[in-house]
Motif scaffolding. Structure first.
Motif, PDB file in Angstrom:
ATOM      1  N   ALA A 131       0.832  -1.209   0.000  1.00  0.00           N
ATOM      2  CA  ALA A 131       0.000   0.000   0.000  1.00  0.00           C
ATOM      3  C   ALA A 131       0.865   1.256   0.000  1.00  0.00           C
ATOM      4  CB  ALA A 131      -0.932  -0.006   1.210  1.00  0.00           C
ATOM      5  N   VAL A 132       1.918   1.238   0.799  1.00  0.00           N
ATOM      6  CA  VAL A 132       2.825   2.393   0.841  1.00  0.00           C
ATOM      7  C   VAL A 132       3.548   2.538  -0.492  1.00  0.00           C
ATOM      8  CG1 VAL A 132       4.880   3.359   1.948  1.00  0.00           C
ATOM      9  CG2 VAL A 132       3.111   2.264   3.338  1.00  0.00           C
ATOM     10  N   ASP A 133       4.014   1.416  -1.028  1.00  0.00           N
ATOM     11  CA  ASP A 133       4.763   1.424  -2.281  1.00  0.00           C
ATOM     12  C   ASP A 133       3.919   1.960  -3.437  1.00  0.00           C
ATOM     13  OD1 ASP A 133       7.388   0.677  -3.320  1.00  0.00           O
ATOM     14  OD2 ASP A 133       6.319  -0.773  -4.569  1.00  0.00           O
ATOM     15  N   ARG A 134       2.611   1.735  -3.371  1.00  0.00           N
ATOM     16  CA  ARG A 134       1.709   2.183  -4.436  1.00  0.00           C
ATOM     17  C   ARG A 134       1.129   3.571  -4.177  1.00  0.00           C
ATOM     18  NH1 ARG A 134      -0.012  -2.058  -7.862  1.00  0.00           N
ATOM     19  NH2 ARG A 134       0.790  -4.102  -7.222  1.00  0.00           N
ATOM     20  N   GLY A 135       1.585   4.222  -3.120  1.00  0.00           N
ATOM     21  CA  GLY A 135       1.156   5.584  -2.855  1.00  0.00           C
ATOM     22  C   GLY A 135      -0.210   5.714  -2.220  1.00  0.00           C
ATOM     23  N   VAL A 136      -0.718   4.627  -1.642  1.00  0.00           N
ATOM     24  CA  VAL A 136      -2.026   4.686  -0.990  1.00  0.00           C
ATOM     25  C   VAL A 136      -1.964   5.553   0.260  1.00  0.00           C
ATOM     26  CG1 VAL A 136      -3.795   3.318   0.200  1.00  0.00           C
ATOM     27  CG2 VAL A 136      -2.746   2.453  -1.903  1.00  0.00           C
ATOM     28  N   ALA A 137      -0.897   5.406   1.034  1.00  0.00           N
ATOM     29  CA  ALA A 137      -0.731   6.165   2.277  1.00  0.00           C
ATOM     30  C   ALA A 137       0.726   6.083   2.695  1.00  0.00           C
ATOM     31  CB  ALA A 137      -1.637   5.602   3.376  1.00  0.00           C
ATOM     32  N   THR A 138       1.105   6.915   3.645  1.00  0.00           N
ATOM     33  CA  THR A 138       2.461   6.847   4.183  1.00  0.00           C
ATOM     34  C   THR A 138       2.558   5.677   5.154  1.00  0.00           C
ATOM     35  OG1 THR A 138       1.978   8.253   6.096  1.00  0.00           O
ATOM     36  CG2 THR A 138       2.659   9.358   4.045  1.00  0.00           C
ATOM     37  N   ALA A 139       3.786   5.254   5.426  1.00  0.00           N
ATOM     38  CA  ALA A 139       3.992   4.162   6.376  1.00  0.00           C
ATOM     39  C   ALA A 139       3.440   4.529   7.747  1.00  0.00           C
ATOM     40  CB  ALA A 139       5.486   3.835   6.468  1.00  0.00           C
ATOM     41  N   GLU A 140       3.657   5.770   8.150  1.00  0.00           N
ATOM     42  CA  GLU A 140       3.163   6.214   9.457  1.00  0.00           C
ATOM     43  C   GLU A 140       1.643   6.151   9.516  1.00  0.00           C
ATOM     44  OE1 GLU A 140       3.295  10.149  12.404  1.00  0.00           O
ATOM     45  OE2 GLU A 140       4.312  10.185  10.458  1.00  0.00           O
ATOM     46  N   ASP A 141       0.982   6.598   8.448  1.00  0.00           N
ATOM     47  CA  ASP A 141      -0.482   6.582   8.446  1.00  0.00           C
ATOM     48  C   ASP A 141      -1.033   5.158   8.384  1.00  0.00           C
ATOM     49  OD1 ASP A 141      -0.817   9.265   8.771  1.00  0.00           O
ATOM     50  OD2 ASP A 141      -1.362   9.706   6.695  1.00  0.00           O
ATOM     51  N   VAL A 142      -0.351   4.269   7.670  1.00  0.00           N
ATOM     52  CA  VAL A 142      -0.798   2.875   7.631  1.00  0.00           C
ATOM     53  C   VAL A 142      -0.726   2.259   9.023  1.00  0.00           C
ATOM     54  CG1 VAL A 142      -0.228   0.557   6.810  1.00  0.00           C
ATOM     55  CG2 VAL A 142      -0.269   2.461   5.201  1.00  0.00           C
ATOM     56  N   ASP A 143       0.397   2.445   9.699  1.00  0.00           N
ATOM     57  CA  ASP A 143       0.538   1.881  11.044  1.00  0.00           C
ATOM     58  C   ASP A 143      -0.468   2.495  12.012  1.00  0.00           C
ATOM     59  OD1 ASP A 143       2.482   0.040  10.475  1.00  0.00           O
ATOM     60  OD2 ASP A 143       4.158   1.225  11.235  1.00  0.00           O
ATOM     61  N   THR A 144      -0.657   3.806  11.924  1.00  0.00           N
ATOM     62  CA  THR A 144      -1.631   4.477  12.790  1.00  0.00           C
ATOM     63  C   THR A 144      -3.036   3.942  12.540  1.00  0.00           C
ATOM     64  OG1 THR A 144      -0.330   6.511  12.911  1.00  0.00           O
ATOM     65  CG2 THR A 144      -2.678   6.703  13.381  1.00  0.00           C
ATOM     66  N   ALA A 145      -3.384   3.784  11.276  1.00  0.00           N
ATOM     67  CA  ALA A 145      -4.719   3.297  10.921  1.00  0.00           C
ATOM     68  C   ALA A 145      -4.968   1.900  11.479  1.00  0.00           C
ATOM     69  CB  ALA A 145      -4.891   3.298   9.403  1.00  0.00           C
ATOM     70  N   MET A 146      -3.972   1.032  11.410  1.00  0.00           N
ATOM     71  CA  MET A 146      -4.172  -0.338  11.868  1.00  0.00           C
ATOM     72  C   MET A 146      -4.195  -0.430  13.394  1.00  0.00           C
ATOM     73  SD  MET A 146      -4.633  -1.444   8.949  1.00  0.00           S
ATOM     74  CE  MET A 146      -5.030  -3.132   9.377  1.00  0.00           C
TER      75      MET A 146
END
Length: 486
Positions: A414-429
């Motif tokens: 998801a990060v690699d494809r520009g869906v969200a930043t790594a920080e936002d992905v971790d925060t979301a989960m």
């Protein structure tokens, strides 16, 4: 959901108008929301003065025209694309050109909803999590045409309401419902393979992996029909990508009407007096007096100190990273291989844990035919640490390790494809589904190379594409290797 979002805005100090296409429903919603505020006062979570002020800002709108001067309109209606498109087409005729239009959709394309609008740039997704007043996360979703300043304004607004917003692009499942699929899918796959029963898989992910609930009890709470529908929607939206393939076992459960708590039966029974099945727990076994640790155990290295604290003599020798038991047995951290592939050695695998010191359960796996003495030594070794031990079938990647690897893989992708930043992905989960750690945070702790390698081994054994490591995870593995080689 609409009332919950309205409550959040109202308590934050905004004037709110509630609209429903069914005449009289908006008035009923105002009454229901007022009652909610009264309960907050009774519980001491809202003072009476603030309650009076909030009620004074709350109004019912019987006609769509009454929203003409709104600065922000948030829709939370049925998840049907044509219905949402029609509502926003009607709204666009009423509100000003600078009004931000937002959808709370959890499964539809933000871009598609805005597709027919005259000004699609002012359209954004604001995905609240239920119940909105309690859960902090909001996914701020930018569609293909969403203006950057509109997304920024929406982000600032929900942050001002006391929420934790994360930015993401318009993709099936957004962040949470995309990245979370393996938590359910891998458990279902393991069940279908006959590796372990639902209670044991739940216990492994809860007591060893640190998750608040196991996937079987969680889907019973969510509703099997709801969870299966989300999985199927994401799978179909990704053109049947094997990484998101739905479970046949879950489909059969839905078809049988066993939807979970709401029907009284899902994976578990919720009838009055029904007892929850217990996870497999090994009988007490004698711990070995001494062991040899060969090489570095990687993320399981903290076990060495725990063994020593338990009075077990530990000798260190060079090696490939495993524990040599007094007999012929070897203990290895789950790596995507299986013990039956070792023809001469007595191999027992143990699963990954979020924190070996705090884990209350350890999961072991070995092939049929492993000497009872070897398995007994492995069981006793972990029981000496005060852990319960579950023994499952011989399966590559085990339970926690393969689940974490797949979560990290989808997060990295998801990060690699520009869906969200790594920080936002971790925060979301962490905030959206209460994970004990963000998938990328956990991957960094375990090692991207290790997880990528584990998935590579799984891909060899299940060559469907499901476990092929994403380029995002592989890149992180190479970067990790380059850093370690300096």
């Amino acid at each position: 959901m609409g009332q919950g979002i309205a409550q959040v805005a109202l308590v934050a100090g905004h004037p709110v108008r509630l609209y429903d296409s069914a005449r009289g429903r908006a008035v009923e919603a105002v009454a229901a929301l007022t009652a909610r505020l009264d309960r907050l006062v009774e519980k001491g979570r809202l003072d009476a003065t603030a309650r009076e002020a909030a009620v004074g800002r709350l109004h019912a709108a019987e006609e769509l025209d009454e929203l003409a001067d709104a600065a922000l309109v948030i829709e939370a209606i049925v998840e049907l694309l044509p219905v949402k498109q029609q509502l926003f087409a009607d709204l666009e005729k009423v509100v000003g050109d600078d009004t931000v239009l937002a959808t709370n959709t959890s499964s539809l394309s933000v871009t598609a909803i805005a597709g027919g609008l005259r000004l699609p740039g002012r359209f954004v997704g604001l995905h609240f999590f239920n119940p909105a007043p309690l859960l902090p996360l909001v996914e701020v979703v930018s569609g293909f045409a969403t203006d950057a300043d509109v997304a920024t304004r929406a982000y600032a607004t929900v942050k001002g309401w006391g929420k934790t917003p994360v930015r993401c692009a318009d993709t099936p499942g957004f962040i949470v419902n995309r990245v979370a699929r393996p938590f359910y899918a891998e458990a279902l796959r393991l069940y279908e393979e006959g590796v372990a029963d639902p209670a044991t898989i739940d216990a492994a992910l809860r007591d060893c992996g640190g998750f608040r609930m196991g996937p079987f009890e969680l889907t019973d709470l969510i509703g099997q029909d709801v969870n299966e529908a989300v999985t199927r929607s994401v799978w179909e939206s990704f053109h049947q990508d094997p990484k998101f393939t739905p479970s046949l076992a879950q489909r059969r459960l839905v078809e049988s009407g066993r939807l979970g708590r709401k029907t009284g039966q899902g994976w578990f029974s919720y009838a009055d007096g029904a007892e929850r099945p217990e996870p497999h727990t090994a009988a007490p076994a004698k711990a070995p007096a001494k062991i040899v640790v060969r090489g570095d155990l990687g993320p399981a290295e903290p076990l060495v100190g725990l063994f020593e604290e338990a009075g077990i003599e530990v000798r260190r020798k060079r090696g490939a990273g495993f524990i040599q038991l007094p007999g012929r047995g070897e203990l290895m951290l789950a790596d995507g291989e299986t013990s039956f592939e070792y023809h001469r050695e007595e191999i027992v695998y143990f699963d990954l844990a979020l924190d070996y010191a705090r884990a209350s359960r350890i999961v072991l796996s070995t092939r049929e035919g492993t000497a009872p003495e070897t398995l007994g030594e492995a069981v006793g070794l972990f029981q000496a640490l005060g852990k319960q031990v579950s023994v499952i079938g011989d399966v590559p990647g085990m339970i926690v390790a393969r689940t974490v690897a797949m979560l990290a893989d989808l997060a990295a992708d998801a990060v690699d494809r520009g869906v969200a930043t790594a920080e936002d992905v971790d925060t979301a989960m962490r905030l959206g589904v209460n994970y004990p750690a963000g998938p990328l945070e956990w991957a960094a702790k375990v090692g991207h190379q290790r997880l990528s390698g584990l998935l590579g081994e799984l891909h060899e054994r299940y060559p469907t594409g499901r476990y092929a490591p994403s380029l995002g995870l592989v890149r992180r593995g190479y970067a990790e290797y380059a850093k370690d080689s300096r």
